[in-house]
Design a protein around this motif. Structure first.
Motif, PDB file in Angstrom:
ATOM      1  N   HIS A 107     -27.180 -39.730  12.322  1.00 37.06           N
ATOM      2  CA  HIS A 107     -25.997 -39.703  11.460  1.00 37.06           C
ATOM      3  C   HIS A 107     -24.834 -39.060  12.219  1.00 37.06           C
ATOM      4  O   HIS A 107     -25.023 -38.522  13.306  1.00 37.06           O
ATOM      5  CB  HIS A 107     -26.295 -38.898  10.185  1.00 37.06           C
ATOM      6  CG  HIS A 107     -27.498 -39.389   9.444  1.00 37.06           C
ATOM      7  ND1 HIS A 107     -28.583 -38.591   9.166  1.00 37.06           N
ATOM      8  CD2 HIS A 107     -27.798 -40.620   8.952  1.00 37.06           C
ATOM      9  CE1 HIS A 107     -29.500 -39.295   8.511  1.00 37.06           C
ATOM     10  NE2 HIS A 107     -29.053 -40.532   8.370  1.00 37.06           N
ATOM     11  N   GLU A 108     -23.659 -39.058  11.600  1.00 36.06           N
ATOM     12  CA  GLU A 108     -22.483 -38.488  12.278  1.00 36.06           C
ATOM     13  C   GLU A 108     -22.635 -36.997  12.556  1.00 36.06           C
ATOM     14  O   GLU A 108     -22.029 -36.473  13.481  1.00 36.06           O
ATOM     15  CB  GLU A 108     -21.216 -38.746  11.448  1.00 36.06           C
ATOM     16  CG  GLU A 108     -20.707 -40.177  11.628  1.00 36.06           C
ATOM     17  CD  GLU A 108     -19.394 -40.428  10.918  1.00 36.06           C
ATOM     18  OE1 GLU A 108     -19.247 -39.957   9.769  1.00 36.06           O
ATOM     19  OE2 GLU A 108     -18.527 -41.108  11.499  1.00 36.06           O
ATOM     20  N   ASP A 109     -23.455 -36.297  11.749  1.00 35.09           N
ATOM     21  CA  ASP A 109     -23.644 -34.855  11.985  1.00 35.09           C
ATOM     22  C   ASP A 109     -24.752 -34.594  13.011  1.00 35.09           C
ATOM     23  O   ASP A 109     -25.105 -33.445  13.273  1.00 35.09           O
ATOM     24  CB  ASP A 109     -23.943 -34.118  10.666  1.00 35.09           C
ATOM     25  CG  ASP A 109     -25.267 -34.554  10.039  1.00 35.09           C
ATOM     26  OD1 ASP A 109     -25.974 -35.415  10.631  1.00 35.09           O
ATOM     27  OD2 ASP A 109     -25.607 -34.050   8.955  1.00 35.09           O
ATOM     28  N   GLY A 110     -25.294 -35.655  13.612  1.00 32.28           N
ATOM     29  CA  GLY A 110     -26.282 -35.495  14.676  1.00 32.28           C
ATOM     30  C   GLY A 110     -27.726 -35.475  14.197  1.00 32.28           C
ATOM     31  O   GLY A 110     -28.646 -35.456  15.017  1.00 32.28           O
ATOM     32  N   THR A 111     -27.947 -35.483  12.872  1.00 31.42           N
ATOM     33  CA  THR A 111     -29.329 -35.497  12.378  1.00 31.42           C
ATOM     34  C   THR A 111     -29.924 -36.895  12.543  1.00 31.42           C
ATOM     35  O   THR A 111     -29.213 -37.906  12.437  1.00 31.42           O
ATOM     36  CB  THR A 111     -29.416 -35.084  10.886  1.00 31.42           C
ATOM     37  OG1 THR A 111     -28.614 -35.982  10.117  1.00 31.42           O
ATOM     38  CG2 THR A 111     -28.938 -33.650  10.697  1.00 31.42           C
ATOM     39  N   CYS A 152     -26.303 -45.869   7.174  1.00 29.71           N
ATOM     40  CA  CYS A 152     -27.641 -45.385   6.813  1.00 29.71           C
ATOM     41  C   CYS A 152     -28.089 -45.995   5.490  1.00 29.71           C
ATOM     42  O   CYS A 152     -27.350 -45.989   4.506  1.00 29.71           O
ATOM     43  CB  CYS A 152     -27.614 -43.865   6.707  1.00 29.71           C
ATOM     44  SG  CYS A 152     -29.121 -43.165   6.006  1.00 29.71           S
ATOM     45  N   ALA A 153     -29.311 -46.519   5.480  1.00 29.98           N
ATOM     46  CA  ALA A 153     -29.818 -47.193   4.285  1.00 29.98           C
ATOM     47  C   ALA A 153     -30.047 -46.228   3.122  1.00 29.98           C
ATOM     48  O   ALA A 153     -30.199 -46.645   1.984  1.00 29.98           O
ATOM     49  CB  ALA A 153     -31.113 -47.939   4.615  1.00 29.98           C
ATOM     50  N   GLU A 154     -30.088 -44.925   3.410  1.00 25.74           N
ATOM     51  CA  GLU A 154     -30.301 -43.951   2.335  1.00 25.74           C
ATOM     52  C   GLU A 154     -29.099 -43.055   2.095  1.00 25.74           C
ATOM     53  O   GLU A 154     -29.234 -41.885   1.727  1.00 25.74           O
ATOM     54  CB  GLU A 154     -31.582 -43.145   2.619  1.00 25.74           C
ATOM     55  CG  GLU A 154     -32.824 -44.020   2.413  1.00 25.74           C
ATOM     56  CD  GLU A 154     -34.146 -43.293   2.673  1.00 25.74           C
ATOM     57  OE1 GLU A 154     -34.123 -42.097   3.006  1.00 25.74           O
ATOM     58  OE2 GLU A 154     -35.179 -43.960   2.544  1.00 25.74           O
ATOM     59  N   GLY A 155     -27.900 -43.582   2.320  1.00 24.94           N
ATOM     60  CA  GLY A 155     -26.685 -42.863   1.949  1.00 24.94           C
ATOM     61  C   GLY A 155     -26.202 -41.829   2.941  1.00 24.94           C
ATOM     62  O   GLY A 155     -25.346 -41.008   2.630  1.00 24.94           O
ATOM     63  N   GLY A 156     -26.748 -41.863   4.160  1.00 23.20           N
ATOM     64  CA  GLY A 156     -26.339 -40.884   5.173  1.00 23.20           C
ATOM     65  C   GLY A 156     -25.049 -41.241   5.906  1.00 23.20           C
ATOM     66  O   GLY A 156     -24.693 -40.580   6.872  1.00 23.20           O
ATOM     67  N   GLY A 157     -24.345 -42.262   5.447  1.00 20.33           N
ATOM     68  CA  GLY A 157     -23.083 -42.635   6.098  1.00 20.33           C
ATOM     69  C   GLY A 157     -23.313 -43.411   7.384  1.00 20.33           C
ATOM     70  O   GLY A 157     -24.413 -43.899   7.632  1.00 20.33           O
ATOM     71  N   PRO A 158     -22.268 -43.501   8.212  1.00 24.25           N
ATOM     72  CA  PRO A 158     -22.382 -44.271   9.461  1.00 24.25           C
ATOM     73  C   PRO A 158     -23.445 -43.676  10.395  1.00 24.25           C
ATOM     74  O   PRO A 158     -23.622 -42.466  10.437  1.00 24.25           O
ATOM     75  CB  PRO A 158     -20.999 -44.126  10.085  1.00 24.25           C
ATOM     76  CG  PRO A 158     -20.089 -43.736   8.974  1.00 24.25           C
ATOM     77  CD  PRO A 158     -20.925 -42.945   8.014  1.00 24.25           C
ATOM     78  N   VAL A 159     -24.136 -44.536  11.103  1.00 23.11           N
ATOM     79  CA  VAL A 159     -25.097 -44.067  12.108  1.00 23.11           C
ATOM     80  C   VAL A 159     -24.660 -44.546  13.482  1.00 23.11           C
ATOM     81  O   VAL A 159     -23.900 -45.497  13.616  1.00 23.11           O
ATOM     82  CB  VAL A 159     -26.541 -44.567  11.818  1.00 23.11           C
ATOM     83  CG1 VAL A 159     -27.075 -43.964  10.537  1.00 23.11           C
ATOM     84  CG2 VAL A 159     -26.609 -46.084  11.765  1.00 23.11           C
ATOM     85  N   ARG A 160     -25.134 -43.849  14.500  1.00 23.27           N
ATOM     86  CA  ARG A 160     -24.817 -44.225  15.889  1.00 23.27           C
ATOM     87  C   ARG A 160     -26.054 -43.999  16.734  1.00 23.27           C
ATOM     88  O   ARG A 160     -26.974 -43.272  16.351  1.00 23.27           O
ATOM     89  CB  ARG A 160     -23.660 -43.373  16.409  1.00 23.27           C
ATOM     90  CG  ARG A 160     -24.036 -41.894  16.462  1.00 23.27           C
ATOM     91  CD  ARG A 160     -22.859 -41.018  16.796  1.00 23.27           C
ATOM     92  NE  ARG A 160     -23.278 -39.609  16.709  1.00 23.27           N
ATOM     93  CZ  ARG A 160     -22.467 -38.593  16.498  1.00 23.27           C
ATOM     94  NH1 ARG A 160     -21.183 -38.802  16.315  1.00 23.27           N
ATOM     95  NH2 ARG A 160     -22.931 -37.359  16.447  1.00 23.27           N
TER      96      ARG A 160
END
Ligand SMILES: [Mg+2]
Ligand SMILES: [Zn+2]
Length: 156
Positions: free
Chosen positions: A17-21, A33-41
């Motif tokens: 996720h954007e916060d690195g998790t 993210c399929a579970e609402g975690g926002g954009p992924v990279r």
């Protein structure tokens, strides 16, 4: 295009996720993210080293096709092909053709832009002995012309 969820373990472990998790949920076609975690990279440690990987691709192509003028010409033509794929993906992502509707995502556009970039960098190997150095010098030249310089300082 319906939202798809990438469930392969290998791919799943490579995204954050954007916060690195770590994102273990999988993601949509637009890299959300399929579970609402926002954009992924993609996690930085999973990124292949750009120039060694390009050199390996060039070796692979040279071994299969040779490196004569015809092959060089075809590598330049490939750039035009990939540029067309960018246009096609963008038209499909915004649903420009009413008959077809939305056939692509912005991720598809991004993938095709990457294809253009890597195709250009592969072709660059046919013209200069140090493509990495040449690209760095060109980037420095273009950025200096407009007064832009990237900072190498770490941001907390
Ligand atoms: Mg392509
Ligand atoms: Zn997630």
């Amino acid at each position: 295009m319906p939202e798809t969820r990438d469930m392969s373990v290998k791919t799943r472990l490579r995204w954050e996720h954007e916060d690195g998790t770590l994102c273990v949920a999988g993601h949509t076609a637009d890299l959300i993210c399929a579970e609402g975690g926002g954009p992924v990279r993609q996690r930085p440690e999973n990124r292949p080293p750009v120039w060694p990987t390009l050199a390996a691709l060039v070796d692979w192509l040279n071994t299969a096709n040779g490196s004569g003028e015809r092959e060089t010409s075809l590598r330049l033509l490939k750039l035009v092909e990939e540029a067309g794929e960018v246009a096609s993906a963008y038209a499909g992502a915004v649903g420009q053709n009413p008959r077809k509707g939305r056939t692509h995502t912005y991720k598809d556009v991004a993938d095709e832009l990457c294809d253009v970039a890597l195709t250009a960098l592969v072709a660059l190997h046919s013209f200069v002995p140090d493509p990495e150095g040449h690209f760095a010098a060109r980037l420095a030249h273009v950025s200096a012309r407009v007064g832009v310089q990237a900072s190498t300082e770490e941001t907390p």
